[in-house]
Design a protein around this motif. Structure first.
Motif, PDB file in Angstrom:
ATOM      1  N   ASN A   7     -11.585 -36.449  -0.840  1.00 21.05           N
ATOM      2  CA  ASN A   7     -10.345 -35.720  -1.149  1.00 21.05           C
ATOM      3  C   ASN A   7      -9.281 -36.631  -1.770  1.00 21.05           C
ATOM      4  O   ASN A   7      -8.092 -36.368  -1.661  1.00 21.05           O
ATOM      5  CB  ASN A   7      -9.779 -35.023   0.094  1.00 21.05           C
ATOM      6  N   ARG A   8      -9.709 -37.714  -2.384  1.00 24.32           N
ATOM      7  CA  ARG A   8      -8.801 -38.632  -3.073  1.00 24.32           C
ATOM      8  C   ARG A   8      -9.403 -38.978  -4.427  1.00 24.32           C
ATOM      9  O   ARG A   8     -10.605 -39.180  -4.539  1.00 24.32           O
ATOM     10  CB  ARG A   8      -8.614 -39.929  -2.277  1.00 24.32           C
ATOM     11  N   ARG A   9      -8.574 -39.078  -5.435  1.00 26.51           N
ATOM     12  CA  ARG A   9      -9.031 -39.489  -6.754  1.00 26.51           C
ATOM     13  C   ARG A   9      -8.659 -40.950  -6.952  1.00 26.51           C
ATOM     14  O   ARG A   9      -7.489 -41.299  -6.889  1.00 26.51           O
ATOM     15  CB  ARG A   9      -8.382 -38.641  -7.845  1.00 26.51           C
ATOM     16  N   PRO A  10      -9.650 -41.809  -7.193  1.00 23.54           N
ATOM     17  CA  PRO A  10      -9.329 -43.221  -7.400  1.00 23.54           C
ATOM     18  C   PRO A  10      -8.654 -43.429  -8.757  1.00 23.54           C
ATOM     19  O   PRO A  10      -8.827 -42.620  -9.666  1.00 23.54           O
ATOM     20  CB  PRO A  10     -10.693 -43.902  -7.362  1.00 23.54           C
ATOM     21  N   PRO A  11      -7.880 -44.498  -8.890  1.00 25.08           N
ATOM     22  CA  PRO A  11      -7.258 -44.776 -10.192  1.00 25.08           C
ATOM     23  C   PRO A  11      -8.327 -45.066 -11.240  1.00 25.08           C
ATOM     24  O   PRO A  11      -9.427 -45.515 -10.908  1.00 25.08           O
ATOM     25  CB  PRO A  11      -6.387 -46.000  -9.927  1.00 25.08           C
ATOM     26  N   ALA A  12      -8.000 -44.807 -12.470  1.00 25.18           N
ATOM     27  CA  ALA A  12      -8.937 -45.013 -13.575  1.00 25.18           C
ATOM     28  C   ALA A  12      -8.986 -46.477 -13.979  1.00 25.18           C
ATOM     29  O   ALA A  12      -7.985 -47.193 -13.909  1.00 25.18           O
ATOM     30  CB  ALA A  12      -8.523 -44.159 -14.757  1.00 25.18           C
ATOM     31  N   ARG A  26     -13.703 -53.926  -8.513  1.00 23.08           N
ATOM     32  CA  ARG A  26     -13.690 -54.803  -7.330  1.00 23.08           C
ATOM     33  C   ARG A  26     -12.345 -55.476  -7.122  1.00 23.08           C
ATOM     34  O   ARG A  26     -12.053 -55.954  -6.030  1.00 23.08           O
ATOM     35  CB  ARG A  26     -14.813 -55.836  -7.407  1.00 23.08           C
ATOM     36  N   PHE A  27     -11.494 -55.524  -8.138  1.00 24.05           N
ATOM     37  CA  PHE A  27     -10.157 -56.128  -8.026  1.00 24.05           C
ATOM     38  C   PHE A  27      -9.067 -55.098  -7.751  1.00 24.05           C
ATOM     39  O   PHE A  27      -7.934 -55.448  -7.494  1.00 24.05           O
ATOM     40  CB  PHE A  27      -9.792 -56.872  -9.321  1.00 24.05           C
ATOM     41  N   MET A  28      -9.392 -53.811  -7.831  1.00 28.08           N
ATOM     42  CA  MET A  28      -8.384 -52.747  -7.829  1.00 28.08           C
ATOM     43  C   MET A  28      -8.044 -52.172  -6.461  1.00 28.08           C
ATOM     44  O   MET A  28      -7.104 -51.400  -6.350  1.00 28.08           O
ATOM     45  CB  MET A  28      -8.838 -51.605  -8.750  1.00 28.08           C
ATOM     46  N   PHE A  29      -8.804 -52.542  -5.428  1.00 30.57           N
ATOM     47  CA  PHE A  29      -8.639 -51.885  -4.130  1.00 30.57           C
ATOM     48  C   PHE A  29      -8.519 -52.881  -2.989  1.00 30.57           C
ATOM     49  O   PHE A  29      -9.037 -53.991  -3.052  1.00 30.57           O
ATOM     50  CB  PHE A  29      -9.835 -50.967  -3.842  1.00 30.57           C
ATOM     51  N   GLU A  30      -7.863 -52.423  -1.922  1.00 35.02           N
ATOM     52  CA  GLU A  30      -7.793 -53.189  -0.675  1.00 35.02           C
ATOM     53  C   GLU A  30      -9.136 -53.117   0.039  1.00 35.02           C
ATOM     54  O   GLU A  30      -9.861 -52.130  -0.074  1.00 35.02           O
ATOM     55  CB  GLU A  30      -6.713 -52.595   0.251  1.00 35.02           C
ATOM     56  N   GLY A  31      -9.467 -54.150   0.792  1.00 30.95           N
ATOM     57  CA  GLY A  31     -10.622 -54.113   1.678  1.00 30.95           C
ATOM     58  C   GLY A  31     -11.973 -54.305   1.043  1.00 30.95           C
ATOM     59  O   GLY A  31     -12.994 -54.007   1.662  1.00 30.95           O
ATOM     60  N   ALA A 119     -10.087 -46.331   0.165  1.00 33.45           N
ATOM     61  CA  ALA A 119      -9.325 -47.576   0.046  1.00 33.45           C
ATOM     62  C   ALA A 119      -8.104 -47.376  -0.848  1.00 33.45           C
ATOM     63  O   ALA A 119      -8.141 -46.631  -1.830  1.00 33.45           O
ATOM     64  CB  ALA A 119     -10.195 -48.689  -0.512  1.00 33.45           C
ATOM     65  N   SER A 120      -7.027 -48.042  -0.513  1.00 36.01           N
ATOM     66  CA  SER A 120      -5.798 -47.968  -1.301  1.00 36.01           C
ATOM     67  C   SER A 120      -5.873 -48.910  -2.496  1.00 36.01           C
ATOM     68  O   SER A 120      -6.429 -50.006  -2.402  1.00 36.01           O
ATOM     69  CB  SER A 120      -4.595 -48.368  -0.445  1.00 36.01           C
ATOM     70  N   ALA A 121      -5.300 -48.466  -3.589  1.00 29.40           N
ATOM     71  CA  ALA A 121      -5.234 -49.309  -4.780  1.00 29.40           C
ATOM     72  C   ALA A 121      -4.206 -50.415  -4.568  1.00 29.40           C
ATOM     73  O   ALA A 121      -3.227 -50.244  -3.837  1.00 29.40           O
ATOM     74  CB  ALA A 121      -4.854 -48.467  -5.995  1.00 29.40           C
ATOM     75  N   VAL A 122      -4.438 -51.548  -5.207  1.00 23.93           N
ATOM     76  CA  VAL A 122      -3.496 -52.664  -5.148  1.00 23.93           C
ATOM     77  C   VAL A 122      -2.479 -52.517  -6.277  1.00 23.93           C
ATOM     78  O   VAL A 122      -2.631 -51.678  -7.163  1.00 23.93           O
ATOM     79  CB  VAL A 122      -4.223 -54.022  -5.268  1.00 23.93           C
ATOM     80  N   SER A 123      -1.446 -53.338  -6.256  1.00 26.01           N
ATOM     81  CA  SER A 123      -0.453 -53.326  -7.327  1.00 26.01           C
ATOM     82  C   SER A 123      -1.021 -54.006  -8.579  1.00 26.01           C
ATOM     83  O   SER A 123      -2.035 -54.710  -8.506  1.00 26.01           O
ATOM     84  CB  SER A 123       0.810 -54.080  -6.889  1.00 26.01           C
ATOM     85  N   LYS A 124      -0.375 -53.815  -9.683  1.00 20.02           N
ATOM     86  CA  LYS A 124      -0.795 -54.439 -10.930  1.00 20.02           C
ATOM     87  C   LYS A 124      -0.789 -55.962 -10.788  1.00 20.02           C
ATOM     88  O   LYS A 124      -1.672 -56.650 -11.289  1.00 20.02           O
ATOM     89  CB  LYS A 124       0.127 -54.001 -12.074  1.00 20.02           C
ATOM     90  N   GLU A 125       0.193 -56.492 -10.090  1.00 23.22           N
ATOM     91  CA  GLU A 125       0.291 -57.942  -9.892  1.00 23.22           C
ATOM     92  C   GLU A 125      -0.881 -58.450  -9.046  1.00 23.22           C
ATOM     93  O   GLU A 125      -1.479 -59.486  -9.346  1.00 23.22           O
ATOM     94  CB  GLU A 125       1.620 -58.309  -9.225  1.00 23.22           C
ATOM     95  N   GLN A 126      -1.211 -57.723  -7.969  1.00 19.93           N
ATOM     96  CA  GLN A 126      -2.340 -58.125  -7.134  1.00 19.93           C
ATOM     97  C   GLN A 126      -3.652 -58.067  -7.924  1.00 19.93           C
ATOM     98  O   GLN A 126      -4.496 -58.959  -7.811  1.00 19.93           O
ATOM     99  CB  GLN A 126      -2.447 -57.222  -5.903  1.00 19.93           C
ATOM    100  N   PHE A 127      -3.810 -57.018  -8.723  1.00 15.65           N
ATOM    101  CA  PHE A 127      -4.991 -56.893  -9.570  1.00 15.65           C
ATOM    102  C   PHE A 127      -5.109 -58.115 -10.476  1.00 15.65           C
ATOM    103  O   PHE A 127      -6.171 -58.739 -10.562  1.00 15.65           O
ATOM    104  CB  PHE A 127      -4.912 -55.611 -10.405  1.00 15.65           C
ATOM    105  N   SER A 128      -4.032 -58.468 -11.143  1.00 16.59           N
ATOM    106  CA  SER A 128      -4.048 -59.603 -12.078  1.00 16.59           C
ATOM    107  C   SER A 128      -4.383 -60.904 -11.362  1.00 16.59           C
ATOM    108  O   SER A 128      -5.164 -61.716 -11.872  1.00 16.59           O
ATOM    109  CB  SER A 128      -2.704 -59.733 -12.788  1.00 16.59           C
ATOM    110  N   GLN A 129      -3.819 -61.112 -10.177  1.00 18.26           N
ATOM    111  CA  GLN A 129      -4.099 -62.336  -9.408  1.00 18.26           C
ATOM    112  C   GLN A 129      -5.571 -62.378  -8.985  1.00 18.26           C
ATOM    113  O   GLN A 129      -6.218 -63.428  -9.094  1.00 18.26           O
ATOM    114  CB  GLN A 129      -3.215 -62.390  -8.164  1.00 18.26           C
TER     115      GLN A 129
END
Length: 135
Positions: A7-12, A26-31, A119-129
Motif C-alpha cells: 500500500n505504498r508507492r516507492p520513489p522512482a 540500494r542507496f535510496m532507502f533506510e534499512g 522502507a522509508s526513502a532517504v533525503s537527496k543528500e543521504q542518497f548522494s553520500q
C-alpha cells in the motif's frame, strides 16, 4: 506490484540524480542490508512480501542493475516477481506468471541487497553520500 503488496508507492529511480540505473535503489532507502555468508537466515526471517531485491550492474552483468519484488519468503529462500529480465538465471522459474525462487545459498553467493518492505526513502543528500561512498 510493490504498491499492491505494501500500500505504498516507492520513489522512482532518477528523482535524486540523472542516473537511472536500477542498482541505485540500494542507496535510496533506510534499512538496506546485503546478503552474505552467514546472515541469510536472519535476513530471511526479517523479510516480508513487498521487500525489494537489488542487483548491482556487476551482479546483473548489465548496464543498469536490476530490481525484483519479494512475493513470498520461506526458510529455504525467496520467491520474486520481476519484469524485463529473467533473474540472470539466478533463480528457478516456478510458475508461468514469472514468479521465481532464489535459494538462500544463491542470495548469499550473489551478495544481493535487500530493501525492507515499507522502507522509508532517504533525503537527496543521504542518497548522494551513500552513492559516493560506494564508488
Amino acid at each position: 506490484r510493490i504498491e499492491n503488496l505494501t500500500n505504498r508507492r516507492p520513489p522512482a529511480i532518477g528523482i535524486y540524480d540523472s542516473d537511472l540505473g536500477a542498482q541505485n535503489y540500494r542507496f535510496m532507502f533506510e534499512g538496506v542490508r546485503q546478503f552474505g555468508n552467514g546472515n541469510q537466515d536472519s535476513l530471511l526471517a526479517e523479510t516480508s512480501p513487498g521487500a525489494i531485491l537489488v542487483w548491482t550492474k556487476q551482479q546483473a552483468n548489465n548496464t543498469f542493475g536490476h530490481v525484483a519484488v519479494v512475493e513470498r519468503v520461506t526458510d529455504a529462500g525467496i520467491y520474486i516477481s520481476e519484469a524485463n529480465w529473467d533473474a540472470n538465471q539466478d533463480g528457478q522459474k516456478t510458475t508461468d506468471d514469472g514468479i521465481r525462487f532464489i535459494p538462500k545459498e544463491k542470495l548469499a553467493q550473489l551478495g544481493l541487497y535487500l530493501i525492507p518492505a515499507g522502507a522509508s526513502a532517504v533525503s537527496k543528500e543521504q542518497f548522494s553520500q551513500r552513492k559516493k561512498s560506494a564508488t
